[in-house]
Design a protein around this motif. Structure first.
Motif, PDB file in Angstrom:
ATOM      1  N   ARG A 126      -8.482  26.713 -19.548  1.00  0.00           N
ATOM      2  CA  ARG A 126      -9.107  26.914 -21.307  1.00  0.00           C
ATOM      3  C   ARG A 126     -10.301  25.656 -20.416  1.00  0.00           C
ATOM      4  O   ARG A 126      -9.551  24.676 -19.315  1.00  0.00           O
ATOM      5  N   PHE A 127     -11.376  25.503 -20.779  1.00  0.00           N
ATOM      6  CA  PHE A 127     -12.251  23.870 -21.144  1.00  0.00           C
ATOM      7  C   PHE A 127     -13.140  24.585 -21.919  1.00  0.00           C
ATOM      8  O   PHE A 127     -13.427  25.348 -22.777  1.00  0.00           O
ATOM      9  N   THR A 128     -13.520  23.117 -21.841  1.00  0.00           N
ATOM     10  CA  THR A 128     -14.978  23.233 -23.122  1.00  0.00           C
ATOM     11  C   THR A 128     -16.038  22.994 -22.721  1.00  0.00           C
ATOM     12  O   THR A 128     -16.612  21.768 -22.010  1.00  0.00           O
ATOM     13  N   GLU A 182     -17.938  24.240 -27.566  1.00  0.00           N
ATOM     14  CA  GLU A 182     -16.999  25.456 -28.106  1.00  0.00           C
ATOM     15  C   GLU A 182     -16.184  25.719 -26.375  1.00  0.00           C
ATOM     16  O   GLU A 182     -16.336  25.405 -25.712  1.00  0.00           O
ATOM     17  N   SER A 183     -15.162  26.358 -27.080  1.00  0.00           N
ATOM     18  CA  SER A 183     -13.670  26.372 -26.257  1.00  0.00           C
ATOM     19  C   SER A 183     -14.303  27.314 -25.345  1.00  0.00           C
ATOM     20  O   SER A 183     -14.068  28.531 -26.301  1.00  0.00           O
ATOM     21  N   GLU A 214     -11.610  30.290 -23.129  1.00  0.00           N
ATOM     22  CA  GLU A 214     -10.316  30.948 -22.167  1.00  0.00           C
ATOM     23  C   GLU A 214     -10.754  32.176 -20.841  1.00  0.00           C
ATOM     24  O   GLU A 214     -11.831  32.713 -21.785  1.00  0.00           O
ATOM     25  N   TYR A 217     -11.296  21.518 -16.462  1.00  0.00           N
ATOM     26  CA  TYR A 217     -10.116  23.087 -16.414  1.00  0.00           C
ATOM     27  C   TYR A 217      -8.533  22.484 -17.029  1.00  0.00           C
ATOM     28  O   TYR A 217      -8.177  22.121 -16.121  1.00  0.00           O
ATOM     29  N   GLU A 218      -8.245  22.772 -17.702  1.00  0.00           N
ATOM     30  CA  GLU A 218      -6.217  23.143 -18.171  1.00  0.00           C
ATOM     31  C   GLU A 218      -6.404  24.582 -17.448  1.00  0.00           C
ATOM     32  O   GLU A 218      -6.459  25.393 -18.306  1.00  0.00           O
ATOM     33  N   CYS A 271     -13.555  36.640 -19.493  1.00  0.00           N
ATOM     34  CA  CYS A 271     -13.511  35.555 -20.552  1.00  0.00           C
ATOM     35  C   CYS A 271     -13.114  37.024 -21.900  1.00  0.00           C
ATOM     36  O   CYS A 271     -14.277  38.299 -21.540  1.00  0.00           O
TER      37      CYS A 271
END
Length: 191
Positions: A143-145, A150-151, A153, A186-187, A170
């Motif tokens: 996930r990143f913004t 906007e997020s 995944e 990103y996480e 996506c």
């Protein structure tokens, strides 16, 4: 620092130009005072990296330095092999030199060469990170913004259709995203 184009003389069994052998031959030479030989070389994609040992014939002193060469082929032209050569002291942008070559290099006072070697070592370490995009297993979700807030995944999808390697997908938009477009912040949601 331009490109040199020649007619290739070394080919693989499949008929492709043997880029590594072509450039190994380019870096092996001798004149009245010095001799150069390739100690070790490797191709990383279309970029050539080598440890070149240069020996002073009168004293026997030797120094091993790195060489980097960009390559290009064009089978529609007689001059079908293009090379752009650089030394490490010019601080090339290409910084994915293998550790086996870096370990052979002589110490240097060149700031550009030392910075280039450090960048190469950082890239080698980054490849070992289990959370690096390339090392995440198929099925992992990140996930990143975006800059808009906007997020997003993305799911790492197995190779399919026109993709020869796993790709990032996506699910909300139904589109894929190249790994080169994914920001570094990103996480990992699931691995």
């Amino acid at each position: 620092m331009g490109w040199d184009c020649t007619h290739a003389t070394h080919y693989t069994r499949t008929g492709a130009i043997d880029r590594k052998t072509e450039i190994d031959e380019l870096y092996t030479w001798q004149n009245d005072t010095r001799k150069a030989e390739v100690v070790r070389s490797a191709m990383v994609g279309s970029t050539y990296y080598a440890a070149i040992k240069i020996t002073e014939l009168s004293t026997g002193e030797a120094e091993t330095t790195a060489a980097v060469a960009l390559t290009h082929t064009n089978n529609r032209d007689y001059f079908n092999f293009g090379v752009k050569t650089m030394g490490e002291s010019s601080g090339p942008c290409e910084d994915h030199c293998p550790a086996s070559i870096l370990s052979l290099l002589s110490p240097t006072d060149s700031e550009y060469a030392n910075n280039w070697r450090e960048r190469c070592r950082k890239n080698i370490e980054a490849k070992k990170d289990p959370h690096a995009l390339k090392n995440l297993p198929v099925g992992a979700v990140i996930r990143f913004t975006l800059h808009t807030g906007e997020s997003i995944e993305l799911l790492k999808h197995a190779a399919a259709y026109q993709f020869k390697r796993p790709f990032w997908f996506c699910q909300s938009s139904g589109r894929y995203m190249p790994a080169t477009r994914i920001p570094a912040n990103y996480e990992v949601v699931t691995a």
